[in-house]
Write an enzyme that holds these catalytic residues in place. Structure first.
Site, PDB file in Angstrom:
ATOM      1  N   SER A 211      -8.248 -10.198  -1.910  1.00 10.77           N
ATOM      2  CA  SER A 211      -9.347  -9.231  -2.035  1.00 10.77           C
ATOM      3  C   SER A 211     -10.659  -9.961  -2.243  1.00 10.77           C
ATOM      4  CB  SER A 211      -9.093  -8.325  -3.242  1.00 10.77           C
ATOM      5  OG  SER A 211     -10.256  -7.566  -3.539  1.00 10.77           O
ATOM      6  N   TYR A 224      -6.554  -7.204 -12.166  1.00 12.59           N
ATOM      7  CA  TYR A 224      -6.409  -7.160 -10.699  1.00 12.59           C
ATOM      8  C   TYR A 224      -7.118  -8.343 -10.047  1.00 12.59           C
ATOM      9  CZ  TYR A 224      -7.114  -5.377  -5.919  1.00 12.59           C
ATOM     10  OH  TYR A 224      -7.153  -5.225  -4.551  1.00 12.59           O
TER      11      TYR A 224
HETATM   12  P1  NAD Z   1      -2.275   1.459  -0.698  1.00 12.77           P
HETATM   13  O1  NAD Z   1      -2.106   2.221  -1.932  1.00 12.77           O
HETATM   14  O2  NAD Z   1      -2.185   2.185   0.586  1.00 12.77           O
HETATM   15  O3  NAD Z   1      -1.231   0.258  -0.615  1.00 12.77           O
HETATM   16  C1  NAD Z   1      -0.731  -0.402  -1.743  1.00 12.77           C
HETATM   17  C2  NAD Z   1       0.770  -0.358  -1.628  1.00 12.77           C
HETATM   18  O4  NAD Z   1       1.326  -1.190  -2.653  1.00 12.77           O
HETATM   19  C3  NAD Z   1       1.361   1.028  -1.866  1.00 12.77           C
HETATM   20  O5  NAD Z   1       1.479   1.767  -0.683  1.00 12.77           O
HETATM   21  C4  NAD Z   1       2.722   0.701  -2.460  1.00 12.77           C
HETATM   22  O6  NAD Z   1       3.742   0.834  -1.493  1.00 12.77           O
HETATM   23  C5  NAD Z   1       2.626  -0.766  -2.854  1.00 12.77           C
HETATM   24  N1  NAD Z   1       3.018  -0.923  -4.257  1.00 12.77           N
HETATM   25  C6  NAD Z   1       2.269  -0.711  -5.364  1.00 12.77           C
HETATM   26  N2  NAD Z   1       3.022  -0.912  -6.461  1.00 12.77           N
HETATM   27  C7  NAD Z   1       4.269  -1.249  -6.023  1.00 12.77           C
HETATM   28  C8  NAD Z   1       5.492  -1.568  -6.670  1.00 12.77           C
HETATM   29  N3  NAD Z   1       5.611  -1.597  -8.018  1.00 12.77           N
HETATM   30  N4  NAD Z   1       6.570  -1.845  -5.894  1.00 12.77           N
HETATM   31  C9  NAD Z   1       6.478  -1.818  -4.547  1.00 12.77           C
HETATM   32  N5  NAD Z   1       5.356  -1.536  -3.878  1.00 12.77           N
HETATM   33  C10 NAD Z   1       4.264  -1.244  -4.625  1.00 12.77           C
HETATM   34  O7  NAD Z   1      -3.687   0.711  -0.802  1.00 12.77           O
HETATM   35  P2  NAD Z   1      -4.346  -0.476   0.047  1.00 12.77           P
HETATM   36  O8  NAD Z   1      -5.747  -0.476  -0.374  1.00 12.77           O
HETATM   37  O9  NAD Z   1      -4.010  -0.379   1.472  1.00 12.77           O
HETATM   38  O10 NAD Z   1      -3.678  -1.769  -0.581  1.00 12.77           O
HETATM   39  C11 NAD Z   1      -3.031  -2.768   0.179  1.00 12.77           C
HETATM   40  C12 NAD Z   1      -3.455  -4.131  -0.320  1.00 12.77           C
HETATM   41  O11 NAD Z   1      -4.839  -4.310  -0.030  1.00 12.77           O
HETATM   42  C13 NAD Z   1      -3.306  -4.336  -1.824  1.00 12.77           C
HETATM   43  O12 NAD Z   1      -2.794  -5.633  -2.065  1.00 12.77           O
HETATM   44  C14 NAD Z   1      -4.733  -4.234  -2.326  1.00 12.77           C
HETATM   45  O13 NAD Z   1      -4.909  -4.978  -3.508  1.00 12.77           O
HETATM   46  C15 NAD Z   1      -5.461  -4.854  -1.169  1.00 12.77           C
HETATM   47  N6  NAD Z   1      -6.901  -4.574  -1.118  1.00 12.77           N
HETATM   48  C16 NAD Z   1      -7.364  -3.310  -0.905  1.00 12.77           C
HETATM   49  C17 NAD Z   1      -8.741  -3.102  -0.864  1.00 12.77           C
HETATM   50  C18 NAD Z   1      -9.312  -1.750  -0.640  1.00 12.77           C
HETATM   51  O14 NAD Z   1     -10.538  -1.592  -0.716  1.00 12.77           O
HETATM   52  N7  NAD Z   1      -8.520  -0.723  -0.365  1.00 12.77           N
HETATM   53  C19 NAD Z   1      -9.621  -4.167  -1.024  1.00 12.77           C
HETATM   54  C20 NAD Z   1      -9.112  -5.439  -1.231  1.00 12.77           C
HETATM   55  C21 NAD Z   1      -7.753  -5.636  -1.277  1.00 12.77           C
END
Ligand code: NAD
Ligand code: MG
Length: 319
Positions: A211, A224
Site C-alpha cells: 500500500s 496497518y
Molecule cells: P477488499 O475488502 O475487497 O479485500 C480484502 C480481502 O481480504 C477481503 O475480501 C477478504 O477476503 C480478505 N481478508 C480479510 N481478512 C481475512 C482473513 N482473516 N482471512 C482471509 N481473508 C481475509 O478490499 P481491497 O481494498 O480490495 O483490499 C485488497 C488489498 O489491497 C489489501 O491487502 C489492502 O490492504 C490493499 N490495499 C487497498 C487499498 C484501497 O484503497 N482499497 C489501498 C492500498 C492497499
C-alpha cells in the site's frame, strides 16, 4: 459536506456512472481523469469483512470492461482476498487472460466469491473457491495445496488479503486488532509462500499487495501501515532469495481504491464522501484499474522485473 449534500452528490455520480456503464461494453474513455466516474460515496457502514454486493456506489471490477489478450494462457493462479475489490478485479483479468483461478476469502464473503466464480466460468476457465480464515496458521499452510488440488498445479500466487481498521489513538488499539492485522497482512504471506514453494517452478510469479501506507502512513492506521512496510521489505528480500530458482517476486502498492475494505472500518465514516478526491487525478481509483499491474507482473513479459513495487495511486508522489 452535509449528509444531504453527500447524498445529492452521490445521486449525480450514480447518474454519471449509469451513463458510463452503458458504454463499458464497448470501450471506456481514454482520459484518466474521467475514464472512471468521480464518486462521492454516501456515509455507510458494513461489518468486517465488507461485501462488494452491498457497496454504494458499486465498485468496478472490470466485469464489463476488461479485455484479455491471452497473456496468461494456461497458467494457474491463487489469489487471496479474490472475492472482492482489487483481488476480484485481478481474478477477472487473469481469467480473461487465459488463466484458471483459485480464490481464497472469508466464509462470510461467499456471495461475492460466487459472483467472481461465475465471471471466471463464463470465460470457460476453472474457478476454485477456497473459504478460510488466514489469521489461522493451519489455514495458511493448507491453502496452496488446496489450490493445487483444484487447479492441477500453481504458477502465480497473489497475496492480496488484507485487514485495515482505522483507530485514532494508540491507546485504543487493542492487542487483538494489532495481532490479527499482522497475522492476516504479513504473517500469512510468510506461511502461504512457504507452503506454496514446493509447488512452484521456474517461471512462477509471486505478487504481494502492499500500500501507499508503506511510504506515507496515516496517523489512524499505525498497525496497518506497519504491515504494509513489512510487506515491501519481505517482497524485496524474498525476490533475491528466489531469483536463482526462476521465481519472481514483486509487490503492487495501491491507493486510494474504492472497495469494501474502506466501508468496513478502513476509513472513518465521515471521510467516505471525500475518499480519493485529494489524488492528483481528483478521484478514487476503481479495482479494475489495478488489474493491468498484476497481469504485467504475472506474465512472462516482465521477466527482468523482480523485487519491485509498482505504485498505482492516481499520481501522489511516492519514494
Ligand atoms: P477488499 O475488502 O475487497 O479485500 C480484502 C480481502 O481480504 C477481503 O475480501 C477478504 O477476503 C480478505 N481478508 C480479510 N481478512 C481475512 C482473513 N482473516 N482471512 C482471509 N481473508 C481475509 O478490499 P481491497 O481494498 O480490495 O483490499 C485488497 C488489498 O489491497 C489489501 O491487502 C489492502 O490492504 C490493499 N490495499 C487497498 C487499498 C484501497 O484503497 N482499497 C489501498 C492500498 C492497499
Ligand atoms: Mg471481500
Amino acid at each position: 459536506m452535509s449528509d444531504s449534500d453527500a447524498r445529492d452528490a452521490h445521486a449525480r455520480d450514480a447518474h454519471a456512472q449509469d451513463a458510463h456503464e452503458t458504454t463499458t461494453d464497448q470501450l471506456v474513455g481514454q482520459d484518466p481523469v474521467d475514464r472512471y466516474p468521480s464518486i462521492t460515496p454516501p456515509e455507510q457502514d458494513q461489518p468486517e469483512p465488507g461485501l462488494d454486493a452491498k457497496l454504494l456506489p458499486k465498485a468496478d471490477i472490470g466485469e464489463h470492461s476488461y479485455r484479455g489478450t491471452g497473456r496468461l494462457e494456461g497458467r494457474r493462479a491463487l489469489i487471496t482476498g479474490g472475492d472482492s475489490g482489487i483481488g476480484a478485479a485481478v481474478a477477472v483479468a487473469f481469467a480473461r487472460e487465459g488463466a484458471d483461478v483459485a480464490i481464497a476469502y472469508l466464509p462470510a464473503e461467499q456471495e461475492d466469491a460466487e459472483h467472481v466464480r461465475d465471471i471466471i466460468e463464463k470465460e470457460g476457465r476453472t474457478a476454485v473457491l477456497l473459504p478460510g480464515d488466514l489469521s489461522d496458521r493451519a489455514e495458511c499452510e493448507a491453502l496452496p495445496g488446496k489450490a493445487v488440488e483444484g487447479l492441477g498445479g500453481l504458477d502465480i500466487l497473489v497475496n492480496n488479503a488484507g485487514k485495515q481498521i482505522s483507530i485514532d489513538s494508540l491507546e485504543d488499539l487493542t492487542d487483538e486488532q494489532l495481532t490479527t492485522t499482522f497475522d492476516v497482512n504479513i504473517i500469512a504471506m510468510f506461511r502461504i509462500v512457504k507452503a506454496a514453494l514446493p509447488h512452484l517452478s521456474a517461471g512462477a510469479s509471486i505478487i504481494n499487495t502492499t500500500s501507499v501506507q508503506a511510504y506515507d502512513p496515516s496517523p489512524n492506521l499505525l498497525d496497518y501501515a506497519s504491515t504494509k512496510a513489512a510487506i515491501n521489505t519481505f517482497s524485496k528480500g524474498l525476490a533475491q532469495q528466489l531469483a536463482p530458482k526462476g521465481i519472481r517476486v514483486n509487490a503492487v502498492a495501491p491507493g486510494p481504491i474504492w472497495t469494501p475494505l474502506q466501508v468496513s472500518g478502513g476509513q472513518p465514516k465521515e471521510a467516505l464522501p471525500e475518499f480519493g478526491k485529494d489524488s492528483p487525478l481528483g478521484r478514487a481509483g476503481q479495482p479494475t484499474e489495478l488489474a493491468p499491474a498484476y497481469v504485467f507482473l504475472a506474465s512472462h513479459e516482465s521477466s527482468f522485473v523482480l523485487g519491485d513495487t509498482l505504485v498505482v495511486n492516481g499520481g501522489t508522489p511516492m519514494p
